[in-house]
Design a protein around this motif. Structure first.
Motif, PDB file in Angstrom:
ATOM      1  N   UNK A  76      -3.422  16.057  -5.191  1.00  0.00           N
ATOM      2  CA  UNK A  76      -1.984  15.809  -5.111  1.00  0.00           C
ATOM      3  C   UNK A  76      -1.597  14.818  -6.195  1.00  0.00           C
ATOM      4  N   UNK A  77      -0.435  15.063  -6.799  1.00  0.00           N
ATOM      5  CA  UNK A  77       0.122  14.174  -7.817  1.00  0.00           C
ATOM      6  C   UNK A  77       1.289  13.414  -7.194  1.00  0.00           C
ATOM      7  N   UNK A  78       1.264  12.081  -7.344  1.00  0.00           N
ATOM      8  CA  UNK A  78       2.336  11.228  -6.844  1.00  0.00           C
ATOM      9  C   UNK A  78       2.804  10.308  -7.967  1.00  0.00           C
ATOM     10  N   UNK A  79       4.054   9.867  -7.873  1.00  0.00           N
ATOM     11  CA  UNK A  79       4.577   8.908  -8.842  1.00  0.00           C
ATOM     12  C   UNK A  79       4.408   7.481  -8.322  1.00  0.00           C
ATOM     13  N   UNK A  80       4.496   6.537  -9.241  1.00  0.00           N
ATOM     14  CA  UNK A  80       4.453   5.127  -8.844  1.00  0.00           C
ATOM     15  C   UNK A  80       5.561   4.805  -7.843  1.00  0.00           C
ATOM     16  N   UNK A  83       4.830   5.743  -4.272  1.00  0.00           N
ATOM     17  CA  UNK A  83       3.889   4.836  -3.633  1.00  0.00           C
ATOM     18  C   UNK A  83       4.527   3.487  -3.325  1.00  0.00           C
ATOM     19  N   UNK A  84       5.356   3.004  -4.225  1.00  0.00           N
ATOM     20  CA  UNK A  84       5.996   1.701  -4.020  1.00  0.00           C
ATOM     21  C   UNK A  84       6.996   1.751  -2.872  1.00  0.00           C
ATOM     22  N   UNK A 130      -4.699   8.356   1.619  1.00  0.00           N
ATOM     23  CA  UNK A 130      -4.569   7.034   1.005  1.00  0.00           C
ATOM     24  C   UNK A 130      -5.288   5.978   1.841  1.00  0.00           C
ATOM     25  N   UNK A 131      -5.283   6.134   3.153  1.00  0.00           N
ATOM     26  CA  UNK A 131      -6.040   5.204   3.995  1.00  0.00           C
ATOM     27  C   UNK A 131      -7.523   5.260   3.655  1.00  0.00           C
ATOM     28  N   UNK A 132      -8.071   6.464   3.541  1.00  0.00           N
ATOM     29  CA  UNK A 132      -9.479   6.619   3.169  1.00  0.00           C
ATOM     30  C   UNK A 132      -9.724   6.049   1.781  1.00  0.00           C
ATOM     31  N   UNK A 133      -8.801   6.303   0.863  1.00  0.00           N
ATOM     32  CA  UNK A 133      -8.942   5.771  -0.492  1.00  0.00           C
ATOM     33  C   UNK A 133      -8.978   4.247  -0.472  1.00  0.00           C
ATOM     34  N   UNK A 134      -8.100   3.631   0.304  1.00  0.00           N
ATOM     35  CA  UNK A 134      -8.075   2.173   0.392  1.00  0.00           C
ATOM     36  C   UNK A 134      -9.359   1.599   0.981  1.00  0.00           C
ATOM     37  N   UNK A 135      -9.971   2.333   1.906  1.00  0.00           N
ATOM     38  CA  UNK A 135     -11.179   1.833   2.564  1.00  0.00           C
ATOM     39  C   UNK A 135     -12.441   2.089   1.753  1.00  0.00           C
ATOM     40  N   UNK A 136     -12.564   3.315   1.212  1.00  0.00           N
ATOM     41  CA  UNK A 136     -13.842   3.672   0.606  1.00  0.00           C
ATOM     42  C   UNK A 136     -13.693   4.585  -0.612  1.00  0.00           C
ATOM     43  N   UNK A 137     -12.502   4.595  -1.199  1.00  0.00           N
ATOM     44  CA  UNK A 137     -12.251   5.498  -2.314  1.00  0.00           C
ATOM     45  C   UNK A 137     -12.869   5.034  -3.619  1.00  0.00           C
ATOM     46  N   UNK A 143      -5.681   1.892 -13.000  1.00  0.00           N
ATOM     47  CA  UNK A 143      -5.699   0.585 -12.324  1.00  0.00           C
ATOM     48  C   UNK A 143      -6.498   0.640 -11.030  1.00  0.00           C
ATOM     49  N   UNK A 144      -6.961  -0.498 -10.568  1.00  0.00           N
ATOM     50  CA  UNK A 144      -7.725  -0.563  -9.339  1.00  0.00           C
ATOM     51  C   UNK A 144      -6.901  -0.042  -8.150  1.00  0.00           C
ATOM     52  N   UNK A 145      -7.593   0.495  -7.173  1.00  0.00           N
ATOM     53  CA  UNK A 145      -6.941   1.153  -6.043  1.00  0.00           C
ATOM     54  C   UNK A 145      -5.899   0.260  -5.384  1.00  0.00           C
ATOM     55  N   UNK A 146      -6.260  -0.989  -5.091  1.00  0.00           N
ATOM     56  CA  UNK A 146      -5.351  -1.864  -4.346  1.00  0.00           C
ATOM     57  C   UNK A 146      -4.173  -2.350  -5.196  1.00  0.00           C
ATOM     58  N   UNK A 147      -4.236  -2.090  -6.502  1.00  0.00           N
ATOM     59  CA  UNK A 147      -3.096  -2.407  -7.371  1.00  0.00           C
ATOM     60  C   UNK A 147      -2.095  -1.263  -7.438  1.00  0.00           C
ATOM     61  N   UNK A 148      -2.476  -0.100  -6.935  1.00  0.00           N
ATOM     62  CA  UNK A 148      -1.639   1.098  -7.064  1.00  0.00           C
ATOM     63  C   UNK A 148      -1.155   1.602  -5.710  1.00  0.00           C
ATOM     64  N   UNK A 149      -2.028   1.591  -4.715  1.00  0.00           N
ATOM     65  CA  UNK A 149      -1.739   2.252  -3.447  1.00  0.00           C
ATOM     66  C   UNK A 149      -1.341   1.253  -2.372  1.00  0.00           C
ATOM     67  N   UNK A 150      -0.365   1.615  -1.545  1.00  0.00           N
ATOM     68  CA  UNK A 150       0.070   0.717  -0.465  1.00  0.00           C
ATOM     69  C   UNK A 150      -0.929   0.713   0.686  1.00  0.00           C
ATOM     70  N   UNK A 151      -0.866  -0.320   1.498  1.00  0.00           N
ATOM     71  CA  UNK A 151      -1.596  -0.328   2.763  1.00  0.00           C
ATOM     72  C   UNK A 151      -0.803   0.533   3.741  1.00  0.00           C
ATOM     73  N   UNK A 152      -1.450   1.545   4.281  1.00  0.00           N
ATOM     74  CA  UNK A 152      -0.765   2.499   5.156  1.00  0.00           C
ATOM     75  C   UNK A 152      -0.749   1.957   6.584  1.00  0.00           C
ATOM     76  N   UNK A 153       0.415   1.892   7.224  1.00  0.00           N
ATOM     77  CA  UNK A 153       0.458   1.447   8.624  1.00  0.00           C
ATOM     78  C   UNK A 153      -0.439   2.312   9.511  1.00  0.00           C
ATOM     79  N   UNK A 154      -1.063   1.688  10.484  1.00  0.00           N
ATOM     80  CA  UNK A 154      -1.967   2.422  11.370  1.00  0.00           C
ATOM     81  C   UNK A 154      -1.248   3.574  12.068  1.00  0.00           C
ATOM     82  N   UNK A 155      -0.008   3.375  12.412  1.00  0.00           N
ATOM     83  CA  UNK A 155       0.734   4.444  13.099  1.00  0.00           C
ATOM     84  C   UNK A 155       0.893   5.672  12.200  1.00  0.00           C
TER      85      UNK A 155
END
Length: 257
Positions: A76-80, A83-84, A130-137, A143-155
């Motif tokens: 999947x392709x997403x824009x900045x 994600x922001x 994105x949750x999986x990417x943030x944990x173990x991607x 740029x580094x993962x945590x500089x690009x992708x948001x923290x996804x709410x658990x819900x």
């Protein structure tokens, strides 16, 4: 795999040019459960700005040629901006997977586009990806993962995996290996908050499920790993599905249907 991902990155960069920002690996390759005979290569590509129809068309042509050579690709392709300004289900620019192959081939042949479009497109699965990417991607390039992708709410993550979970409840007979392992990993997350691969979930099930379900899980794992295809009976699939459904229902406050 280095050569494989370098070739793929160069192909995407040549099409998206200065719009390209990064390529990231999630799914079984990132989680350590990749099976060359069964698994997709799961990717997220980030671009700075929206993709026009001409660019999407070139991506479709290239991905049709690259996917299944040797591994099926899901990307999947997403824009900045997407994600922001995170929302769930998340909008995206372009998506390719083997499930879309016939649609893309038909659209490219006829010039009548549907999957290739500039309409508002959303995908419930992106919260899980994105949750999986943030944990173990894996950041392959950019740029580094945590500089690009948001923290996804658990819900949002739970909503995403429960949608797939519902499909597996209904389709366990048709796709028993995928569905049993996926049902177990959703159960494991709801019970203990663990984000796992299908392989890890199967091993967890062998170690923690009641004895009467372990033979079924062992059959599923042997088939998933390509060691030997094992026949799975409808009654055993129904039994383990019902057990997981009951256990998940206890923890989410009612049946998930």
């Amino acid at each position: 795999m280095d050569n494989y991902f370098n070739k793929l990155t160069n192909t995407i960069r040549n099409i998206t040019k200065e719009n390209f920002l990064g390529l990231y690996i999630h799914g079984s390759l990132a989680l350590g459960g990749f099976n060359p005979d069964r698994s997709d290569v799961d990717l997220l590509a980030i671009v700075k700005d929206s993709l026009d129809i001409a660019t999407q068309t070139e991506l479709a042509k290239s991905l049709l040629a690259i996917s299944n050579d040797p591994y099926p690709i899901e990307i999947s392709f997403l824009t900045q901006k997407q994600l922001e300004n995170w929302t769930h289900p998340s909008p995206y620019e372009f998506h390719y997977s083997e499930g879309w192959r016939q649609s893309f081939e038909r659209e490219l042949l006829t010039g009548h586009y549907g999957a290739i479009n500039n309409d508002h497109k959303v995908d419930h699965d992106l919260a899980a990806h994105i949750t999986i990417l943030n944990h173990r991607g894996i950041c392959w390039e950019g740029p580094q993962i945590h500089d690009v992708f948001p923290v996804i709410p658990r819900t949002h993550y739970l909503s995403s995996i429960l949608a797939d979970y519902k499909d597996c409840l209904q389709n366990v007979d048709a796709d028993p290996v995928y569905c049993v392992l996926n049902l177990i990993r959703v159960y494991w997350y709801i019970k203990e908050g663990v984000i796992s691969s299908k392989l890890e979930a199967g091993e967890y099930g062998l170690n923690s499920f009641p004895q009467e379900y372990k033979q079924t899980i062992q059959k599923v794992l042997v088939s998933y790993q390509g060691i030997r295809e094992r026949e799975l009976q409808k009654v055993e699939l129904t039994t383990i599905r019902n057990y997981i459904q009951d256990e998940v229902g206890k923890r989410v406050g009612g049946p998930v249907v």
